[in-house]
Scaffold this motif. Structure first.
Motif, PDB file in Angstrom:
ATOM      1  N   ILE A  11      57.968  24.149  39.993  1.00 14.52           N
ATOM      2  CA  ILE A  11      58.402  25.196  39.068  1.00 14.52           C
ATOM      3  C   ILE A  11      59.247  26.232  39.797  1.00 14.52           C
ATOM      4  O   ILE A  11      60.290  26.671  39.299  1.00 14.52           O
ATOM      5  N   LEU A  12      58.825  26.617  41.002  1.00 18.25           N
ATOM      6  CA  LEU A  12      59.612  27.569  41.791  1.00 18.25           C
ATOM      7  C   LEU A  12      60.981  26.990  42.141  1.00 18.25           C
ATOM      8  O   LEU A  12      62.002  27.689  42.080  1.00 18.25           O
ATOM      9  N   GLU A  13      61.021  25.712  42.503  1.00 16.43           N
ATOM     10  CA  GLU A  13      62.297  25.056  42.807  1.00 16.43           C
ATOM     11  C   GLU A  13      63.204  25.047  41.582  1.00 16.43           C
ATOM     12  O   GLU A  13      64.420  25.262  41.689  1.00 16.43           O
ATOM     13  N   THR A  14      62.609  24.838  40.423  1.00 11.88           N
ATOM     14  CA  THR A  14      63.387  24.847  39.186  1.00 11.88           C
ATOM     15  C   THR A  14      64.014  26.215  38.937  1.00 11.88           C
ATOM     16  O   THR A  14      65.192  26.320  38.573  1.00 11.88           O
ATOM     17  N   ILE A  15      63.222  27.266  39.129  1.00  9.13           N
ATOM     18  CA  ILE A  15      63.740  28.621  38.935  1.00  9.13           C
ATOM     19  C   ILE A  15      64.910  28.879  39.871  1.00  9.13           C
ATOM     20  O   ILE A  15      65.959  29.410  39.469  1.00  9.13           O
ATOM     21  N   ILE A  16      64.748  28.488  41.130  1.00 13.54           N
ATOM     22  CA  ILE A  16      65.806  28.709  42.125  1.00 13.54           C
ATOM     23  C   ILE A  16      67.086  27.976  41.730  1.00 13.54           C
ATOM     24  O   ILE A  16      68.188  28.543  41.760  1.00 13.54           O
ATOM     25  N   LEU A  17      66.951  26.713  41.331  1.00 11.32           N
ATOM     26  CA  LEU A  17      68.136  25.923  40.979  1.00 11.32           C
ATOM     27  C   LEU A  17      68.806  26.430  39.707  1.00 11.32           C
ATOM     28  O   LEU A  17      70.035  26.455  39.607  1.00 11.32           O
ATOM     29  N   HIS A  18      68.011  26.848  38.738  1.00 14.37           N
ATOM     30  CA  HIS A  18      68.599  27.376  37.507  1.00 14.37           C
ATOM     31  C   HIS A  18      69.317  28.699  37.775  1.00 14.37           C
ATOM     32  O   HIS A  18      70.322  28.999  37.123  1.00 14.37           O
ATOM     33  N   ARG A  19      68.809  29.478  38.713  1.00 20.18           N
ATOM     34  CA  ARG A  19      69.512  30.707  39.085  1.00 20.18           C
ATOM     35  C   ARG A  19      70.889  30.380  39.678  1.00 20.18           C
ATOM     36  O   ARG A  19      71.866  31.086  39.443  1.00 20.18           O
ATOM     37  N   MET A  20      70.941  29.296  40.439  1.00 15.53           N
ATOM     38  CA  MET A  20      72.185  28.932  41.121  1.00 15.53           C
ATOM     39  C   MET A  20      73.200  28.285  40.183  1.00 15.53           C
ATOM     40  O   MET A  20      74.402  28.563  40.265  1.00 15.53           O
ATOM     41  N   PHE A  21      72.726  27.420  39.276  1.00  9.10           N
ATOM     42  CA  PHE A  21      73.645  26.587  38.510  1.00  9.10           C
ATOM     43  C   PHE A  21      73.602  26.817  37.002  1.00  9.10           C
ATOM     44  O   PHE A  21      74.445  26.283  36.275  1.00  9.10           O
ATOM     45  N   GLY A  22      72.626  27.574  36.526  1.00 13.49           N
ATOM     46  CA  GLY A  22      72.473  27.749  35.093  1.00 13.49           C
ATOM     47  C   GLY A  22      73.406  28.782  34.499  1.00 13.49           C
ATOM     48  O   GLY A  22      73.915  29.655  35.207  1.00 13.49           O
ATOM     49  N   PRO A  23      73.617  28.715  33.197  1.00 12.86           N
ATOM     50  CA  PRO A  23      74.534  29.648  32.529  1.00 12.86           C
ATOM     51  C   PRO A  23      73.911  31.014  32.269  1.00 12.86           C
ATOM     52  O   PRO A  23      74.622  31.958  31.942  1.00 12.86           O
ATOM     53  N   ARG A  24      72.577  31.111  32.396  1.00 10.87           N
ATOM     54  CA  ARG A  24      71.897  32.368  32.081  1.00 10.87           C
ATOM     55  C   ARG A  24      70.799  32.648  33.113  1.00 10.87           C
ATOM     56  O   ARG A  24      70.343  31.745  33.806  1.00 10.87           O
ATOM     57  N   PRO A  25      70.357  33.918  33.174  1.00 11.66           N
ATOM     58  CA  PRO A  25      69.204  34.231  34.029  1.00 11.66           C
ATOM     59  C   PRO A  25      67.946  33.515  33.540  1.00 11.66           C
ATOM     60  O   PRO A  25      67.871  33.062  32.392  1.00 11.66           O
ATOM     61  N   VAL A  26      66.951  33.420  34.417  1.00 11.83           N
ATOM     62  CA  VAL A  26      65.688  32.770  34.102  1.00 11.83           C
ATOM     63  C   VAL A  26      64.586  33.826  34.095  1.00 11.83           C
ATOM     64  O   VAL A  26      64.545  34.701  34.960  1.00 11.83           O
ATOM     65  N   TYR A  27      63.686  33.718  33.125  1.00 12.04           N
ATOM     66  CA  TYR A  27      62.546  34.631  33.029  1.00 12.04           C
ATOM     67  C   TYR A  27      61.272  33.883  33.427  1.00 12.04           C
ATOM     68  O   TYR A  27      61.163  32.668  33.212  1.00 12.04           O
ATOM     69  N   SER A  28      60.318  34.624  33.990  1.00  7.87           N
ATOM     70  CA  SER A  28      59.106  33.956  34.478  1.00  7.87           C
ATOM     71  C   SER A  28      57.904  34.891  34.403  1.00  7.87           C
ATOM     72  O   SER A  28      58.034  36.099  34.624  1.00  7.87           O
ATOM     73  N   TYR A  29      56.747  34.312  34.096  1.00  5.67           N
ATOM     74  CA  TYR A  29      55.495  35.045  34.272  1.00  5.67           C
ATOM     75  C   TYR A  29      54.493  34.177  35.010  1.00  5.67           C
ATOM     76  O   TYR A  29      54.572  32.941  35.004  1.00  5.67           O
ATOM     77  N   ILE A  30      53.550  34.855  35.673  1.00 12.35           N
ATOM     78  CA  ILE A  30      52.426  34.204  36.365  1.00 12.35           C
ATOM     79  C   ILE A  30      51.147  34.730  35.742  1.00 12.35           C
ATOM     80  O   ILE A  30      50.963  35.945  35.606  1.00 12.35           O
ATOM     81  N   TYR A  31      50.270  33.818  35.357  1.00 14.13           N
ATOM     82  CA  TYR A  31      49.036  34.222  34.685  1.00 14.13           C
ATOM     83  C   TYR A  31      47.864  34.102  35.647  1.00 14.13           C
ATOM     84  O   TYR A  31      47.626  33.040  36.228  1.00 14.13           O
ATOM     85  N   ALA A  32      47.132  35.216  35.811  1.00 15.70           N
ATOM     86  CA  ALA A  32      46.049  35.267  36.808  1.00 15.70           C
ATOM     87  C   ALA A  32      44.750  35.807  36.221  1.00 15.70           C
ATOM     88  O   ALA A  32      43.928  36.372  36.930  1.00 15.70           O
ATOM     89  N   ASN A  33      44.553  35.621  34.926  1.00 17.40           N
ATOM     90  CA  ASN A  33      43.351  36.123  34.247  1.00 17.40           C
ATOM     91  C   ASN A  33      42.508  34.950  33.756  1.00 17.40           C
ATOM     92  O   ASN A  33      42.763  34.404  32.690  1.00 17.40           O
TER      93      ASN A  33
END
Length: 474
Positions: free
Chosen positions: A337-359
Motif C-alpha cells: 500500500i505504501l509503494e502504491t501511494i509513492i508510485l501514484h504520487r510520482m505518476f498519477g494525475p492527482r494527489p493521493v489521500y490516506s488514513y491509518i486506523y489504530a483503534n
C-alpha cells in the motif's frame, strides 16, 4: 443470503449459487427524488475466493440518510479467476463482473434516487485491490467520481497470480481433465461445481494458506474484452490511471489476517504457530506469498532474513506472536500500500489521500480466526470497515462510545470525498499527497484522538503530537 458459488475456507465446504450476479441497492427512507443522493458502491473482500455483497449491513449509512449503498457480487475462485494465460481461458471474469456492475449503476442508479455524477467506489481487502485495479483503467473515470481502496492494493503480493496456468493444470488433473486448449475448457465446464470446489479444498498448503489460490492475471494483448494486459506497476508507471480522487488506507495490524489462524490448536493440542519452528523454510513462502519464485535458494535466503529481522532469536510461540503478526502486516499488506501511494504520487494525475486506523474493537478478525476472545491483536484487518459497513451477521461486536463518533466522521469523510473531491474527517481535511519529496502525510485515527503526520511503526509521531498538543480529540 445470495452469494456466488465458492469454497468456504473457514467452513471447509462448498456453498452459493452459480446464478449470482446481483446487486443489492439500499436507499434511505423518506428520500426525495428531487434531490439525488451520492452513491456508495462497495466491492466485498475475501481474497477473490469467498464472500458476498449481501454479507454487509447498510444500516449505519442508511440511518445517516445521506447516501445510497450498492453492494455487488462477482464470480470467485476458479469460476471467477481460472486462467490458462491465453485467449481460451483468459481469466479475470470476476473483475469483468465488477466492471459490468459499475456500468449498470452509472446508467440506472438515478431510478433509485442516486446521483450518477457522485459515485464513490469503495472496497476492502480483495475489494480494495479490486478498486485499485479499476483505478488503473482510464475508462473508470467515466463511471465513478472518486475511489477508496481500504486495506488492499494491486501491488500487494497476494493479488496478481504469477503461476495461473500451473494452478489450472493442477486443478484439471484432479478433475481428470487431461487435455489442453478448447478441450480442457469444455472438460472443466462439464464438471459439477461440487467437484471443482472439492478439488480447490485440497490445494491449500497449510491451514487456509495461500489464501488466494485464484486471482487476477495479466491477459494477452489481443484478448477480446481484456480487463488488463500489463501488470499494475507498469500501468501506474505508464500513467494508465483514472483521473479521479483516490484514497488508500490501512490498519496498524493488518497481519492478523491471516496470522491469527496460527494461534488455533492442531490435532496434538498445540498452537499451529509452534509448527513454524520446524517448518519455517517450507511454509514461509506460502504464508507470505513468494512461493512462485523460481529460485529455491533465493526463497530460503529470504525466509531466513525475514525470520531474523522480525523474530530475532525468539522462537515461534504464542508469546512471540505479535512479532509474526507485524511481519504479516508489513509483507502482505502495508508495504504494498505504501509503494502504491509513492508510485501514484510520482505518476498519477492527482494527489493521493490516506488514513491509518489504530483503534481496535472488541472482536476483530484476529479473534475470529484464532477463536480467542481474550487475545489483544490491536487494530486489525477490517476494524475500520465495521464502523461504516459492518458484517451483517456478527453477534460478537459491541460498539464503544468513541466508535460511534468515528463512524459519524467516516461517513462525513466519504460524503465530502465523493461530493467535493476532498475528504474531511470531523473538521479536518485530509492532506493531499502530491508529486513532491515531502514525507507522506496520513490521517491517523486512535481511540480518543486523531492527528495528521508521517507514519511511524514505533508510535513516535503519536507521542510527538501529544507532546506538541496538535492531536485532535473526539
Amino acid at each position: 443470503m445470495l452469494r456466488c458459488r465458492q469454497f468456504e475456507i473457514f467452513a471447509n465446504f462448498s456453498k452459493g449459487q452459480e446464478d449470482c450476479l446481483f446487486l443489492n441497492i439500499f436507499t434511505p427512507q423518506n428520500r426525495s427524488f428531487n434531490n439525488l443522493l451520492p452513491v456508495f458502491i462497495y466491492i466485498h473482500g475475501g481474497a477473490f475466493m469467498f464472500g458476498a455483497g449481501s454479507s454487509y449491513s447498510p444500516k449505519t449509512i442508511m440511518n445517516a440518510g445521506n447516501m445510497l449503498v450498492v453492494t455487488i457480487n462477482y464470480r470467485l475462485g476458479p469460476l471467477g479467476f481460472l486462467s490458462t494465460e491465453d485467449g481460451i481461458i483468459p481469466g479475470n471474469l470476476g473483475l469483468k463482473d465488477q466492471q459490468l456492475a459499475l456500468k449498470w449503476i452509472k446508467q440506472n442508479i438515478y431510478l433509485f434516487g442516486g446521483d450518477p455524477e457522485k459515485i464513490l467506489l469503495t472496497g476492502q481487502s480483495a475489494g480494495g485491490a479490486s478498486v485499485h485495479l479499476h483505478v488503473l483503467k482510464k475508462e473508470t473515470e467515466n463511471l465513478v467520481s472518486a475511489a477508496v481502496a481500504i486495506s488492499g492494493s494491486a501491488l500487494n503480493p497476494w493479488v496478481m497470480q504469477m503461476n495461473a496456468k500451473e494452478k489450472t493444470k493442477t486443478l484439471a488433473k484432479m478433475l481428470n481433465c487431461k487435455c489442453q486448449g478448447k478441450k480442457l475448457k469444455s472438460c472443466l465446464q462439464e464438471q459439477p461445481i461440487e467437484n471443482i470446489n472439492s478439488a480447490v479444498g485440497t490445494m491449500f498448503k497449510f491451514l487456509d494458506n495461500p489464501f488466494n489460490l485464484f486471482g487476477p492475471v495479466v491477459e494477452k494483448e489481443n484478448t477480446p474484452g481484456a480487463f488488463m494486459t500489463a501488470d499494475p506497476q507498469n500501468l501506474i508507471e505508464r500513467g494508465e490511471i483514472a483521473n479521479i480522487p483516490f484514497m488508500l488506507t490501512f490498519t496498524t495490524e493488518e497481519g492478523a489476517y491471516n496470522a491469527a489462524s496460527l494461534l488455533r490448536k492442531n490435532e496434538k493440542g498445540l498452537d499451529y504457530i509452534e509448527e513454524l519452528n520446524e517448518r519455517w523454510f517450507e511454509l514461509a513462502p506460502y504464508l507470505l506469498f513468494y512461493y512462485d519464485k523460481p529460485c529455491k535458494k533465493c526463497k530460503q535466503m529470504l525466509s531466513k532474513s525475514l525470520k531474523e529481522m522480525y523474530m530475532g532469536k525468539e522462537i515461534f510461540s504464542r508469546k512471540s506472536y505479535l512479532k509474526l503478526q507485524k511481519m504479516f502486516s508489513d509483507l502482505i499488506f502495508i508495504n504494498g500500500i505504501l509503494e502504491t501511494i509513492i508510485l501514484h504520487r510520482m505518476f498519477g494525475p492527482r494527489p493521493v489521500y490516506s488514513y491509518i486506523y489504530a483503534n481496535p474493537h472488541n472482536y476483530g478478525v484476529g479473534n475470529f480466526l484464532a477463536n480467542d476472545l481474550e487475545f489483544e491483536f490491536g487494530a486489525t484487518h477490517g476494524d475500520d470497515e465495521v464502523l461504516f459497513l459492518p458484517f451483517a451477521f456478527s453477534t460478537n461486536y459491541t460498539s464503544k462510545v468513541n466508535d460511534m463518533k468515528i463512524s459519524k466522521y467516516f461517513l462525513k469523510m466519504f460524503e465530502t470525498f465523493v461530493s467535493e473531491g476532498i475528504p474531511v474527517f470531523k473538521d479536518t481535511s485530509l492532506p493531499a499527497n502530491g508529486n513532491n519529496l515531502e514525507p507522506i502525510q496520513f490521517l491517523q485515527i486512535f481511540e480518543k484522538i486523531y492527528f495528521i503526520g508521517p507514519w511511524s511503526t514505533s508510535n513516535t509521531n503519536l507521542q510527538e503530537c501529544q507532546q506538541r498538543k496538535n492531536c485532535f480529540s473526539y
